[in-house]
Motif scaffolding. Structure first.
Motif, short mmCIF file in Angstrom:
data_model
loop_
_atom_site.label_atom_id
_atom_site.label_comp_id
_atom_site.label_asym_id
_atom_site.label_seq_id
_atom_site.Cartn_x
_atom_site.Cartn_y
_atom_site.Cartn_z
N LEU A 181 -11.25 -18.51 -3.24
CA LEU A 181 -10.90 -18.10 -1.88
C LEU A 181 -9.40 -18.19 -1.64
O LEU A 181 -8.82 -17.37 -0.92
N THR A 182 -8.76 -19.18 -2.24
CA THR A 182 -7.31 -19.32 -2.10
C THR A 182 -6.59 -18.13 -2.74
O THR A 182 -5.68 -17.54 -2.13
N GLU A 183 -6.96 -17.78 -3.94
CA GLU A 183 -6.34 -16.65 -4.62
C GLU A 183 -6.51 -15.36 -3.82
O GLU A 183 -5.59 -14.54 -3.71
N LEU A 184 -7.70 -15.19 -3.24
CA LEU A 184 -7.98 -13.95 -2.53
C LEU A 184 -7.20 -13.83 -1.23
O LEU A 184 -6.99 -12.72 -0.73
N GLU A 185 -6.75 -14.95 -0.67
CA GLU A 185 -5.84 -14.86 0.48
C GLU A 185 -4.54 -14.16 0.07
O GLU A 185 -3.99 -13.35 0.83
N ASP A 186 -4.05 -14.48 -1.12
CA ASP A 186 -2.83 -13.85 -1.62
C ASP A 186 -3.07 -12.38 -1.96
O ASP A 186 -2.22 -11.52 -1.70
N VAL A 187 -4.22 -12.09 -2.55
CA VAL A 187 -4.57 -10.70 -2.84
C VAL A 187 -4.63 -9.90 -1.54
O VAL A 187 -4.14 -8.76 -1.46
N ALA A 188 -5.22 -10.49 -0.49
CA ALA A 188 -5.31 -9.81 0.80
C ALA A 188 -3.93 -9.52 1.38
O ALA A 188 -3.69 -8.45 1.95
N ALA A 189 -3.00 -10.47 1.23
CA ALA A 189 -1.65 -10.26 1.74
C ALA A 189 -0.98 -9.08 1.04
O ALA A 189 -0.32 -8.25 1.67
N VAL A 190 -1.14 -9.00 -0.28
CA VAL A 190 -0.54 -7.89 -1.03
C VAL A 190 -1.27 -6.59 -0.70
O VAL A 190 -0.66 -5.51 -0.61
N HIS A 191 -2.58 -6.67 -0.51
CA HIS A 191 -3.35 -5.49 -0.12
C HIS A 191 -2.86 -4.95 1.22
O HIS A 191 -2.67 -3.73 1.40
N ASP A 192 -2.62 -5.84 2.17
CA ASP A 192 -2.07 -5.42 3.47
C ASP A 192 -0.72 -4.72 3.28
O ASP A 192 -0.44 -3.69 3.91
N TRP A 193 0.13 -5.30 2.44
CA TRP A 193 1.43 -4.66 2.16
C TRP A 193 1.23 -3.27 1.57
O TRP A 193 1.94 -2.31 1.93
N ALA A 194 0.29 -3.13 0.62
CA ALA A 194 0.08 -1.85 -0.04
C ALA A 194 -0.34 -0.78 0.97
O ALA A 194 0.04 0.40 0.84
N LEU A 195 -1.10 -1.18 1.98
CA LEU A 195 -1.51 -0.22 3.02
C LEU A 195 -0.35 0.12 3.94
O LEU A 195 -0.08 1.30 4.21
N THR A 196 0.36 -0.88 4.43
CA THR A 196 1.42 -0.62 5.41
C THR A 196 2.62 0.06 4.77
O THR A 196 3.36 0.78 5.44
N SER A 197 2.84 -0.14 3.48
CA SER A 197 3.97 0.49 2.80
C SER A 197 3.71 1.95 2.47
O SER A 197 4.63 2.68 2.09
N GLY A 198 2.46 2.38 2.60
CA GLY A 198 2.11 3.75 2.26
C GLY A 198 1.75 3.97 0.81
O GLY A 198 1.47 5.10 0.39
N LEU A 199 1.75 2.91 0.03
CA LEU A 199 1.36 3.06 -1.38
C LEU A 199 -0.09 3.45 -1.53
O LEU A 199 -0.44 4.30 -2.36
N THR A 200 -0.97 2.83 -0.74
CA THR A 200 -2.40 2.82 -1.01
C THR A 200 -3.19 3.57 0.05
O THR A 200 -2.94 3.41 1.25
N ASP A 201 -4.15 4.35 -0.41
CA ASP A 201 -5.15 4.98 0.45
C ASP A 201 -6.22 3.93 0.76
O ASP A 201 -6.91 3.46 -0.14
N ALA A 202 -6.36 3.57 2.03
CA ALA A 202 -7.25 2.49 2.42
C ALA A 202 -8.71 2.75 2.04
O ALA A 202 -9.49 1.82 1.87
N ASP A 203 -9.09 4.02 1.91
CA ASP A 203 -10.48 4.36 1.61
C ASP A 203 -10.74 4.47 0.11
O ASP A 203 -11.85 4.82 -0.29
N ARG A 204 -9.72 4.20 -0.69
CA ARG A 204 -9.89 4.35 -2.15
C ARG A 204 -9.23 3.18 -2.87
O ARG A 204 -8.29 3.34 -3.64
N CYS A 205 -9.74 1.97 -2.62
CA CYS A 205 -9.23 0.75 -3.24
C CYS A 205 -10.29 0.14 -4.12
O CYS A 205 -11.41 -0.14 -3.67
N VAL A 206 -9.93 -0.11 -5.36
CA VAL A 206 -10.83 -0.74 -6.34
C VAL A 206 -10.28 -2.11 -6.68
O VAL A 206 -9.06 -2.29 -6.83
N VAL A 207 -11.16 -3.09 -6.81
CA VAL A 207 -10.76 -4.41 -7.30
C VAL A 207 -11.43 -4.61 -8.65
O VAL A 207 -12.62 -4.29 -8.83
N ALA A 208 -10.66 -5.09 -9.62
CA ALA A 208 -11.18 -5.20 -10.99
C ALA A 208 -10.53 -6.38 -11.69
O ALA A 208 -9.40 -6.78 -11.39
N GLY A 209 -11.26 -6.94 -12.65
CA GLY A 209 -10.73 -8.04 -13.46
C GLY A 209 -11.78 -8.52 -14.42
O GLY A 209 -12.95 -8.15 -14.34
#
Length: 610
Positions: free
Chosen positions: A440-468
């Protein structure tokens, strides 16, 4: 009776364009080699790992004759091997189909005889360190009962240490009088202590423990005979640094090396200098350091990632190098500065890929470093994006070549790699911030970067894949259940899915790790395991999920994955399961290509990419 699970599509090709199809496959199938190791007193005898035959296996290289031969040939590959100091023997770890449980065997460097048990009266187990001398060999074994360390000399084997806690054979002095072991008798295998034993009678020569939350690692003894200095990695100032410990005098010298990031090292052959590897912000560099004068000299290498390095008897530094755009090379840097490719595997070099750029995002625990790469055809519009979450958890994403990252780029995805709390290279506090609340701690950081990716215009919010994969697979399943609104699909390779069942079935070394990370066993802190387990949130998963797992995996065992899949099946969720005959990943190139094709096809369909 087990529940039948839907199998994924196995595409014949990912791309209609033959050139694109050939390129991504070539990145995986192109022959590669690891940095060669060499025998201490016979440096012409070298050993490396290569996929040249289609499976990752050990190869011997006689530098005097410039001859190479494949040493091992097993269906699921072999990657753990070393040389005796006289160069006469190759030792390799013989497990069964990737289950990591087995024994050390040896065979002549020159070939001509089958491998046989190296020390027949050492029982099978998970490996816990190996040191090979001319007269003495020390080997560590881990089983469900804990750790046992054995010494073999003059044809006789004895167990000189046993504990319910984690322990390992760490370093043997050049004259074979002194043996360093790591141990977790204080109950924390993530922050081990050191003990020095006299090999003649097992008497304790010295002890070192830096206290709670501060680990020590014995890197290597001085290469001089009779020299009791041991190079040790410590973390007394919230990062991994170095000290030299005279274990007989029990005195130490901390090396105050003015470099950012974290440090590892090894000796130059004369014992007068150290080869320093610096890890900082996803990149690495090499330096020469002379302790007597505190002289630090940078060894100029191209920007990127140095996977491993060593110093030859003549002072030549050999190292493996790559960056995100350029495939790996094994290089040789002579004392005068000349730098060349050391060894070229057969066939064409793997095609290159795209560079990564650095992004820093403010997260709940501090600044989060991420590496971002975009497809060549990107034109500024929001892109389908994959968040590739690294394993470990104590590892990091780096500016190194990845055929896996490259195929996502070929498919049209932007790729985001997050060095979340728990990652290495950013200090001890960052690494240990996940204690008591992993996942859960790691995913807080992933969420912060995900938010950045959306607001920066990098990422299409409807087409996000998580993988590992591995810990990244665990985080993927946890993200799908705890952050369902963020993800369009998930791809989880060899994951932890049901943490309580995983704890029951996994190898003891990982149970010890989990106890240190979670604050105890599932019976000690059941609420922590429940809160941090993906199966707790399985009913909230709304995106399609692909899971891949090996039948013989001792790290993320198959039963706990089936528990999770059964829950998905019971609620009619959209998912697929690919099961293969190996352990914690595959060393067979064709199998790796099959798995990548399955993953890419699944993810592309989920986000509407052709």
């Amino acid at each position: 009776m087990s529940t039948p699970h839907p199998s994924p599509e196995v595409p014949e090709a990912l791309f209609a364009d033959p050139e694109r199809e050939s390129r991504w496959r070539a990145r995986f199938s192109a022959a590669r080699v690891s940095l060669p190791d060499w025998a201490l007193d016979a440096p012409h005898a070298s050993l490396y790992v290569s996929n040249a035959g289609g499976v990752w296996e050990l190869y011997a290289w006689d530098r005097a004759r410039d001859s190479h031969r494949q040493v091992t040939d097993r269906p699921n590959g072999t990657v753990h091997g070393t040389l005796s100091p006289d160069g006469e023997w190759i030792w390799w770890f013989d497990d069964t189909d990737g289950d990591e449980f087995g024994t050390w065997v040896r065979e002549p460097f020159a070939g001509g005889a089958a491998a046989a048990p190296a020390i027949p009266d050492v029982p099978a187990g998970y490996p816990a360190g190996l040191e090979i001398g001319h007269e003495l060999c020390a080997v560590g074994v881990s089983t469900d009962d804990g750790s046992a360390l054995y010494a073999h000399r003059d044809g006789r084997t004895r167990r000189f240490y046993a504990s319910e806690h984690d322990a390992d054979v760490a370093a043997l002095s050049r004259d074979e009088r002194l043996l360093a072991i790591g141990h977790a008798e204080h109950g924390d295998s993530r922050h081990p202590a050191l003990r020095i034993l006299a090999t003649a009678d097992d008497a304790v020569v010295a002890e070192k423990w830096d206290g709670e939350g501060r680990g020590l690692a014995a890197l290597s003894f001085s290469p001089r005979k009779g020299d009791p200095r041991l190079l040790v990695q410590h973390e007394r100032r919230d990062r991994e640094e170095l000290l030299i410990w005279d274990v007989e005098a029990d005195t130490e010298t901390e090396l105050h090396i003015d470099l950012p990031g974290e440090l590892a090292g090894d000796w130059y052959p004369d014992g007068e200098a150290l080869l320093i590897a610096q890890f900082d912000q996803g990149r690495s560099r090499l330096h020469r350091y002379e302790p007597a004068t505190a002289t630090l000299t940078a060894l100029d290498t191209a920007p990127g990632w140095i996977g491993s390095a060593g110093v030859r008897p003549d002072g030549t530094v050999e190292y493996s190098w790559s960056n995100a755009a350029e495939p790996p090379l094994v290089r040789s840097r002579e004392p005068g500065g000349d730098d060349r490719v050391l060894i070229t595997p057969p066939g064409e070099r793997a095609p290159g890929s795209r560079p990564v750029t650095d992004v820093y995002v403010d997260g709940p625990g501090g600044r989060v470093h991420a590496l971002v790469s975009t497809p060549e055809a990107a034109r500024g519009e929001p892109l389908p994006t994959v968040f590739l979450l690294h394993g470990g958890p104590h590892a990091a994403d780096e500016d190194r070549f990845s055929a896996y990252r490259a195929v996502w780029l070929d498919a049209g995805f932007a790729v985001v790699e997050v060095n979340y709390r728990g990652s290495t290279g950013y200090g001890s506090s960052w690494r240990d911030a996940i204690e008591g609340r992993p996942g859960l701690t790691e995913l807080e950081d992933v969420a912060a970067v995900h938010d950045w990716a959306l607001t920066s215009g990098l990422t299409d919010a409807d087409r996000c894949v998580v993988a590992g994969a591995s810990w990244g697979g665990y985080l993927t399943l946890l993200a799908l259940g705890t952050q369902p609104g963020r993800w369009s699909a998930g791809v989880a390779g060899v994951p932890v899915a049901d943490y309580v069942a995983a704890y029951d079935d996994e190898m003891e070394q990982l149970r010890a790790f989990d106890r240190a990370l979670f604050g105890g066993s599932p019976s000690d802190v059941p609420e922590v395991y429940e809160t941090c387990s993906p199966i707790t949130y399985v009913d909230a998963v709304s995106a399609p999920v692909l899971v891949l797992a090996g039948d013989n995996d001792p790290r993320c065992p198959i039963r706990q994955i089936e528990n999770y899949l059964d829950r998905l099946a019971a609620r009619g969720a959209e998912y697929a399961f690919y099961r293969y005959d190996a352990g914690h990943g595959s060393l067979v190139v064709a199998e790796t290509i099959t798995q990548v094709a399955i993953e890419m096809s699944f993810a592309a369909r989920a986000v509407g990419l052709a």
